[in-house]
Design a protein around this motif. Structure first.
Motif, PDB file in Angstrom:
ATOM      1  N   UNK A 129       0.862  -1.189   0.000  1.00 50.19           N
ATOM      2  CA  UNK A 129       0.000   0.000   0.000  1.00 50.19           C
ATOM      3  C   UNK A 129       0.893   1.232   0.000  1.00 50.19           C
ATOM      4  N   UNK A 130       0.834   1.972  -1.111  1.00 51.08           N
ATOM      5  CA  UNK A 130       1.677   3.175  -1.236  1.00 51.08           C
ATOM      6  C   UNK A 130       0.945   4.388  -0.683  1.00 51.08           C
ATOM      7  N   UNK A 131       1.652   5.202   0.096  1.00 51.21           N
ATOM      8  CA  UNK A 131       1.052   6.439   0.582  1.00 51.21           C
ATOM      9  C   UNK A 131       0.929   7.440  -0.562  1.00 51.21           C
ATOM     10  N   UNK A 132      -0.072   8.320  -0.399  1.00 58.73           N
ATOM     11  CA  UNK A 132      -0.364   9.284  -1.461  1.00 58.73           C
ATOM     12  C   UNK A 132       0.621  10.439  -1.382  1.00 58.73           C
ATOM     13  N   UNK A 133       1.862  10.174  -1.756  1.00 55.16           N
ATOM     14  CA  UNK A 133       2.895  11.215  -1.732  1.00 55.16           C
ATOM     15  C   UNK A 133       3.554  11.271  -3.100  1.00 55.16           C
ATOM     16  N   UNK A 134       4.007  12.441  -3.497  1.00 56.47           N
ATOM     17  CA  UNK A 134       4.671  12.542  -4.805  1.00 56.47           C
ATOM     18  C   UNK A 134       5.939  11.689  -4.828  1.00 56.47           C
ATOM     19  N   UNK A 161      -3.251   0.732  -8.527  1.00 56.69           N
ATOM     20  CA  UNK A 161      -4.697   0.967  -8.545  1.00 56.69           C
ATOM     21  C   UNK A 161      -5.009   2.328  -7.932  1.00 56.69           C
ATOM     22  N   UNK A 162      -6.268   2.713  -8.025  1.00 55.64           N
ATOM     23  CA  UNK A 162      -6.706   3.990  -7.459  1.00 55.64           C
ATOM     24  C   UNK A 162      -6.449   4.071  -5.958  1.00 55.64           C
ATOM     25  N   UNK A 163      -6.224   5.283  -5.520  1.00 54.91           N
ATOM     26  CA  UNK A 163      -6.074   5.482  -4.086  1.00 54.91           C
ATOM     27  C   UNK A 163      -7.382   5.209  -3.367  1.00 54.91           C
ATOM     28  N   UNK A 164      -7.272   4.658  -2.192  1.00 55.24           N
ATOM     29  CA  UNK A 164      -8.432   4.495  -1.310  1.00 55.24           C
ATOM     30  C   UNK A 164      -7.928   4.657   0.098  1.00 55.24           C
ATOM     31  N   UNK A 165      -8.598   5.444   0.898  1.00 58.07           N
ATOM     32  CA  UNK A 165      -8.186   5.712   2.284  1.00 58.07           C
ATOM     33  C   UNK A 165      -6.749   6.240   2.354  1.00 58.07           C
ATOM     34  N   UNK A 166      -6.371   6.986   1.375  1.00 64.63           N
ATOM     35  CA  UNK A 166      -5.052   7.610   1.438  1.00 64.63           C
ATOM     36  C   UNK A 166      -3.903   6.750   0.951  1.00 64.63           C
ATOM     37  N   UNK A 167      -4.179   5.487   0.624  1.00 69.71           N
ATOM     38  CA  UNK A 167      -3.091   4.667   0.083  1.00 69.71           C
ATOM     39  C   UNK A 167      -3.529   4.038  -1.238  1.00 69.71           C
ATOM     40  N   UNK A 168      -2.564   3.686  -2.060  1.00 74.52           N
ATOM     41  CA  UNK A 168      -2.846   3.064  -3.357  1.00 74.52           C
ATOM     42  C   UNK A 168      -2.245   1.657  -3.374  1.00 74.52           C
ATOM     43  N   UNK A 169      -3.076   0.648  -3.664  1.00 73.34           N
ATOM     44  CA  UNK A 169      -2.521  -0.707  -3.777  1.00 73.34           C
ATOM     45  C   UNK A 169      -1.627  -0.807  -5.007  1.00 73.34           C
TER      46      UNK A 169
END
Lengths: 433, 433
Positions: free
Chosen positions: A359-364, A387-395
């Motif tokens: 799960x990647x954090x939504x950071x540049x 995949x799309x972000x969900x709850x602030x993280x992207x699978x």
């Protein structure tokens, strides 16, 4: 024609009257004539032991002596074979098994935990007293796999042993896939259906299957049974998304055991991994077990059958009893216990492609950091999906090219330090089967 | 610790140095230490025999005495086990086997033809002399199926035995399907590749596979081996159109052996039939063998592996030799030969759906006549297809509902009298596996 004189009956003491014990009693009562015909000797029950004497088990016990204490049962003068069907790696099962061997009794057991942990000591004890311990029922239920390995492939150097040997885990994984349900829901279903051990971690933690693999590895490679040296991972972290992603790529997720001897020592791992959907292992459904044996002369042998249940497990116990009645005697692990070598536990160095989920954090630049860490560790990427972000993280799903586990672990450690990966990544080996 | 005294070596005389014999020699030379470790006894070769002494077989023969006459080899004072790898149901193989038994030697053989035809007499002879005959290599190559059935499932009443046990036929059928080639072309390919016996009818006529099934049936059901009572049909009439039609309906055509005991006697059939494409038997490719064993306690066990070849067949011979070295002794067919019952050969009465293919003449009302004949015999139609006329006849495919073979035969006899069916219809059972 005068009939040859029959040898005396083989007299059993059976400790443990659960599903398997009752199954064994039923077969011995129903098929007494057939067994005598096949073995040349009557196989009779002298005495039994269980925790609760009064319980109705659907089979009459009047004809058998009763012992409250399994050790007392195991050492009776009027039994030849102690049949240990209580379970548990220590406690009464181990005490009674040791007592039986010291009293000169052969032992038949379905107890994988006891043998996986104390197998070497028990084998030495048995052989010091000229006794056998047989354990067909301890591995893969009704499949005669111990016999196939120890006797059927005795002319081979075994090169690899693989197996799906925990029906409950395979039920959970195939049910998640077919019904599209998450792990927790199917785990509860399995619990409600009575499929789980009292300690569910024995099943879903891979321990039960690991015990079985450790026993097969000892026979296959002539090593002291070494459960502690196994890489062990359960199925609890597998998500429905992992199952779907694997399916999309032509794989199924199985709790698969693999054991092979390498120049660096004995590799043993029991862990969820990806196998091709079209392979016999990939197609294995529900509670069925499958064991794959590979030898230098024979090539590959695949054995498939029911891994648990009253009839199949009792069938395996009967196989051992018939062998003893026929006078077949061999060392516990197929060669004398003193000749078994110490298993140098080797971390799996056999390179393989891996499936990674994180799960990647939504950071540049998050993905770039992960890719850089992989590259630095020498792990090259075969396929990747974000995949799309969900709850602030992207699978993110990654399939690597072939890599050694040690290099991958280096990369995973590096990822933790990037500060962009949430929680711990899932890493599943893609096995060539 | 003082080492226990080792028993004397087990001394072999090997007759027949073709692929299998050479494979056995190679393993015995290479793995002498491993075999001694596993069996507690050295296994050595005293003497060998073959047709051509001078031939280079890629394995040195200097260390072994040579006998031109296999009977002389079989009766040498300095051998304990006669290893018969010559083949042929009669002639030298049988003469030498009989001589060996009379001289007090155990016998290990890969000779399915000899045992399928003379098995009962040889078993009686062996047991009269207190000798064993072991034949793991005679059935399904490297798969330890004789052991699984005789020992691994000894506590079961076997209810059914099935198997794809001729790799050449399975190669031909799967190659026809995958390459879309007609039978004659693939037959020639198999011939060019050296896959066929000197008499190809042994393979494609189902005889070789039938011999194997007869041996398994004798063990499974405690009957005198009865090859003559088997329904036998080869694959020579299977067309690429049959294979395609089966595929369209979700089936594969396999040369499948089925044996089961019924109230009317022993059903044994070796014939091409339809099995579901998705079943383990349906998915079996090329030269691989598969045997399915069903028992009342164990349920279904499936064994899969290489059915022929130097390594796999030698592996099976070694399994028998290791058993003898370990002192495992049991009657030839798993129970004393005198207790084996006469197998009342029963024509298959187990109802099944059938696949029918016939060529209808281009006459008005032809199809109605065929339908009427089926109806009169009590055969009801599940699916039917008629294709365009070609060369004056129209191919018609019919899948029936479940029907007894006897009723179907009545219908087929009736069709011949209608005068509208060209040649003989093909009728293939659809097996539930």
């Amino acid at each position: 024609m005068s009939l040859p004189q029959r040898p005396a009956p083989l007299r059993l003491g059976i400790a443990g009257l659960g599903t398997v014990g009752v199954g064994v009693l039923k077969i011995l009562r129903r098929e007494a004539e057939m067994i005598t015909m096949r073995t040349g000797r009557a196989v009779t029950v002298t005495a039994v032991s269980a925790r609760n004497r009064g319980k109705d088990r659907g089979v009459p016990l009047e004809g058998y002596a009763w012992e409250d204490d399994p050790v007392a049962l195991a050492t009776r003068d009027d039994i030849d074979v102690f049949v240990e069907l209580m379970g548990g790696s220590d406690g009464p099962a181990k005490a009674a098994t040791e007592a039986a061997l010291k009293a000169g009794k052969d032992v038949v057991t379905a107890n994988k935990a006891m043998l996986a942990i104390h197998g070497q000591a028990l084998a030495e004890l048995a052989e010091a007293h000229g006794r056998v311990i047989r354990f067909e029922a301890a591995v893969a239920g009704g499949i005669p796999v111990v016999k196939a390995l120890t006797e059927g492939l005795a002319g081979n150097n075994i090169t690899r042993v693989m197996g799906v040997m925990n029906g409950t885990c395979n039920y959970i994984l195939t049910r998640m896939q077919s019904a599209g349900l998450p792990y927790d829901v199917v785990f509860q279903e399995a619990s409600d259906l009575g499929y789980l051990e009292a300690d569910p971690n024995l099943d879903v933690g891979g321990i039960d299957a690991g015990h079985k693999l450790a026993l097969l590895a000892a026979i296959a490679f002539g090593t002291k049974v070494c459960f502690d040296g196994m890489e062990l991972e359960g199925i609890g972290r597998i998500t429905i998304e992992d199952i779907r992603a694997a399916e999309d790529m032509g794989y199924r997720i199985k709790l698969l055991g693999v054991s092979q001897m390498t120049g660096r020592g004995l590799e043993q791992r029991m862990a969820p991994c990806l196998v091709p959907s079209s392979s016999p292992l990939g197609q294995l459904e529900g509670g069925t077990n499958m064991v794959v044996l590979e030898g230098d002369s024979v090539g590959q042998i695949v054995l498939r059958g029911p891994g648990a249940g009253e009839g199949p497990t009792a069938s395996a116990v009967l196989s051992d009893l018939c062998d003893i009645a026929r006078g077949f005697r061999l060392p516990v692990f197929g060669q004398p216990a003193e000749t078994l070598s110490a298993a140098e536990a080797a971390i799996s160095m056999t390179p393989a492609p891996f499936y990674l989920r994180m799960a990647l954090q939504d950071k540049p630049g998050a993905l770039a950091k992960v890719a850089a860490v992989l590259g630095e560790a020498g792990v090259s990427i075969h396929r990747m999906r974000q995949y799309d972000h969900a709850n602030g993280t992207a699978p993110v799903l990654i399939v690597t090219h072939k890599v050694q586990r040690a290099d991958l672990d280096l990369a995973l450690a590096g990822m933790a330090k990037t500060g962009v990966v949430e929680g711990e990544p899932v890493a599943l080996r893609i096995e060539s089967v």
